[in-house]
Design a protein around this motif. Sequence first.
Motif, PDB file in Angstrom:
ATOM      1  N   LEU A 367      38.682  18.617  11.522  1.00 35.67           N
ATOM      2  CA  LEU A 367      38.236  17.314  12.041  1.00 35.67           C
ATOM      3  C   LEU A 367      38.528  17.204  13.531  1.00 35.67           C
ATOM      4  N   ARG A 368      39.735  17.603  13.926  1.00 38.27           N
ATOM      5  CA  ARG A 368      40.096  17.514  15.344  1.00 38.27           C
ATOM      6  C   ARG A 368      39.234  18.442  16.198  1.00 38.27           C
ATOM      7  N   ILE A 369      38.976  19.641  15.698  1.00 43.46           N
ATOM      8  CA  ILE A 369      38.176  20.596  16.457  1.00 43.46           C
ATOM      9  C   ILE A 369      36.746  20.090  16.611  1.00 43.46           C
ATOM     10  N   ALA A 370      36.213  19.488  15.574  1.00 45.50           N
ATOM     11  CA  ALA A 370      34.840  18.979  15.635  1.00 45.50           C
ATOM     12  C   ALA A 370      34.715  17.759  16.536  1.00 45.50           C
ATOM     13  N   PHE A 371      35.733  16.882  16.492  1.00 39.75           N
ATOM     14  CA  PHE A 371      35.696  15.635  17.265  1.00 39.75           C
ATOM     15  C   PHE A 371      37.014  15.487  18.033  1.00 39.75           C
ATOM     16  N   PRO A 372      37.116  16.139  19.180  1.00 39.00           N
ATOM     17  CA  PRO A 372      38.391  16.179  19.906  1.00 39.00           C
ATOM     18  C   PRO A 372      38.941  14.810  20.291  1.00 39.00           C
ATOM     19  N   ARG A 373      38.089  13.801  20.467  1.00 37.70           N
ATOM     20  CA  ARG A 373      38.556  12.492  20.926  1.00 37.70           C
ATOM     21  C   ARG A 373      38.638  11.448  19.808  1.00 37.70           C
ATOM     22  N   ALA A 374      38.336  11.839  18.593  1.00 35.48           N
ATOM     23  CA  ALA A 374      38.358  10.883  17.485  1.00 35.48           C
ATOM     24  C   ALA A 374      39.788  10.551  17.071  1.00 35.48           C
ATOM     25  N   GLU A 375      39.962   9.357  16.522  1.00 37.98           N
ATOM     26  CA  GLU A 375      41.239   8.994  15.916  1.00 37.98           C
ATOM     27  C   GLU A 375      41.330   9.653  14.544  1.00 37.98           C
ATOM     28  N   LEU A 376      42.439  10.335  14.276  1.00 35.77           N
ATOM     29  CA  LEU A 376      42.693  10.905  12.956  1.00 35.77           C
ATOM     30  C   LEU A 376      43.831  10.120  12.312  1.00 35.77           C
ATOM     31  N   VAL A 377      43.572   9.640  11.115  1.00 37.43           N
ATOM     32  CA  VAL A 377      44.432   8.649  10.459  1.00 37.43           C
ATOM     33  C   VAL A 377      45.069   9.262   9.215  1.00 37.43           C
ATOM     34  N   LEU A 378      46.333   8.925   8.977  1.00 37.64           N
ATOM     35  CA  LEU A 378      47.059   9.439   7.818  1.00 37.64           C
ATOM     36  C   LEU A 378      47.847   8.308   7.172  1.00 37.64           C
ATOM     37  N   SER A 379      47.681   8.170   5.856  1.00 33.05           N
ATOM     38  CA  SER A 379      48.339   7.083   5.132  1.00 33.05           C
ATOM     39  C   SER A 379      49.645   7.556   4.509  1.00 33.05           C
ATOM     40  N   THR A 380      50.322   6.622   3.834  1.00 33.77           N
ATOM     41  CA  THR A 380      51.587   6.930   3.161  1.00 33.77           C
ATOM     42  C   THR A 380      51.365   7.548   1.782  1.00 33.77           C
ATOM     43  N   ARG A 381      50.125   7.957   1.469  1.00 37.50           N
ATOM     44  CA  ARG A 381      49.902   8.724   0.234  1.00 37.50           C
ATOM     45  C   ARG A 381      50.677  10.047   0.267  1.00 37.50           C
ATOM     46  N   GLU A 382      50.885  10.572   1.488  1.00 40.58           N
ATOM     47  CA  GLU A 382      51.497  11.892   1.621  1.00 40.58           C
ATOM     48  C   GLU A 382      53.006  11.785   1.845  1.00 40.58           C
ATOM     49  N   ARG A 383      53.724  12.828   1.503  1.00 39.74           N
ATOM     50  CA  ARG A 383      55.191  12.819   1.601  1.00 39.74           C
ATOM     51  C   ARG A 383      55.617  12.960   3.066  1.00 39.74           C
ATOM     52  N   PRO A 384      56.849  12.569   3.400  1.00 39.38           N
ATOM     53  CA  PRO A 384      57.292  12.534   4.800  1.00 39.38           C
ATOM     54  C   PRO A 384      57.171  13.854   5.541  1.00 39.38           C
ATOM     55  N   ALA A 385      57.589  14.969   4.937  1.00 39.33           N
ATOM     56  CA  ALA A 385      57.593  16.243   5.663  1.00 39.33           C
ATOM     57  C   ALA A 385      56.182  16.644   6.085  1.00 39.33           C
ATOM     58  N   LEU A 386      55.207  16.451   5.207  1.00 38.38           N
ATOM     59  CA  LEU A 386      53.833  16.806   5.536  1.00 38.38           C
ATOM     60  C   LEU A 386      53.271  15.843   6.577  1.00 38.38           C
ATOM     61  N   ARG A 387      53.614  14.592   6.491  1.00 42.19           N
ATOM     62  CA  ARG A 387      53.155  13.617   7.497  1.00 42.19           C
ATOM     63  C   ARG A 387      53.725  13.979   8.875  1.00 42.19           C
ATOM     64  N   ASN A 388      54.989  14.356   8.903  1.00 38.68           N
ATOM     65  CA  ASN A 388      55.592  14.745  10.182  1.00 38.68           C
ATOM     66  C   ASN A 388      54.880  15.958  10.774  1.00 38.68           C
ATOM     67  N   ARG A 389      54.556  16.923   9.914  1.00 38.25           N
ATOM     68  CA  ARG A 389      53.901  18.123  10.418  1.00 38.25           C
ATOM     69  C   ARG A 389      52.503  17.808  10.957  1.00 38.25           C
TER      70      ARG A 389
END
Length: 446
Positions: A367-389
């Motif tokens: 997603l980032r490579i395709a749209f370098p200036r887009a906002e990429l959003v992450l919710s609390t569905r994922e565990r802390p370590a993966l969110r941090n990474r």
Amino acid sequence: MTAFPQLHLRSFSDWIRATDEHADRRLEVLEQAEQMLAEHGPGPAAARRELSARLERWRYQLLNERGPVFTARDRELADALDLASNRLAGRPPRAPRCPRAAILDVSLDTGTLAEAKEWLRPGASLEGAIARAAELTRQHFTVRDGAGAPARRMLLYAPLYLSNHCINHCLYCGFRHPNPIPRIHLSLDRALGEAAVLLGRGFRQILLVAGDFPSLTTTAYYVEAIRALVARGAAASIEIAPQSTEAYETLVQAGASGLTLYQETYIEELYARYHPRGTKVSFDWRLEGPERAAEAGMPRLGLGVLLGLADPREDVLALLRHARYLESRFPDRTLAFSLPRIHEAPDGFEVPFPVDDETFLRLYAALRIAFPRAELVLSTRERPALRNRLAAICITQMSAGSSTAPGGYQERTCGRRSGEQFPVCDGRSPAEVAAWLKSHGFCVVW
């Protein structure tokens, strides 16, 4: 200024008589539209907008009934209704909507999309994709912190669930109509009580979320909530059922700053399987929702798929094409992407396409490579370590301290809460998330 094309709506009369069981009523509407579109019969503004809305509804009925097996004449009629509706509403001239064609159009896979497509290949280096995504994120999302030092910008937001009443039967969702959960619909006062908790924690970016229950979650209800939040200094965006163009205009006028609307899956046959009943059965109504919102003036368009419902590579490629199509039509809008992943689902639903962590990371990097200036959003569905990474790689906006049940902030209890849409896997408080971000070189924006 681009001139409006000649529509010649009457040329469809014979086709409508031959194919539509409601032909007499349709032809009456067509006659009214012809008269109002004629220079000598403009009609009052309110009447023109009402007729515009009727043509929009007719078009979606046509798409719902015949969309997968459209004839050339069906498509011509759908396009004519689209343009006539747009013109009657007094909106700027444009080409007919065509996202259904765009999501299958491999000719869009050029430039940054072609690069992202290469990194999506299973044999491509994951670490290479991550490094490329991280570099692009640093290029486009580095700001100066309070001390003037360069820092990565991270926007924190919170979802505010207004209602878990829903008429849809989405097989994977905790809010699905048959589920025996406590149903809660917040009054405006109670919603503002929830908002007060979030504002007290520092949030200014608030995402209003609700199930689809038209008799309760009306446009007027959302307008009240948005206006009240804006008056309190918040930026209110919406994650609600798809709306008509006119309804989106009303929400934008009230102060809505952005839209989140996931297609769930772009694979139409799978979409039909997962959405057996309710208003959400309409693939095209949902697919064109971001476009209607953009035409209504919505400044930010949030797209995504629900990982687990279909082949993730196929779905994300369709998502990227949809976004490229929207970018070409609305180059001044902010695009945002999120990839929610199913971890738990209602009893009886087995996730047909599980997505592991490595694939998850690869998809976000693409997603980032395709749209370098887009906002990429992450919710609390994922565990802390993966969110941090992921924050360190490419995420630019994340939720914190979330509740996914109406009333959950004022009535917070430990563990899972009845009436949630999905379980929260990152239970850190907003302050804890912000502290971690600051300690790792982020400039936190509330």
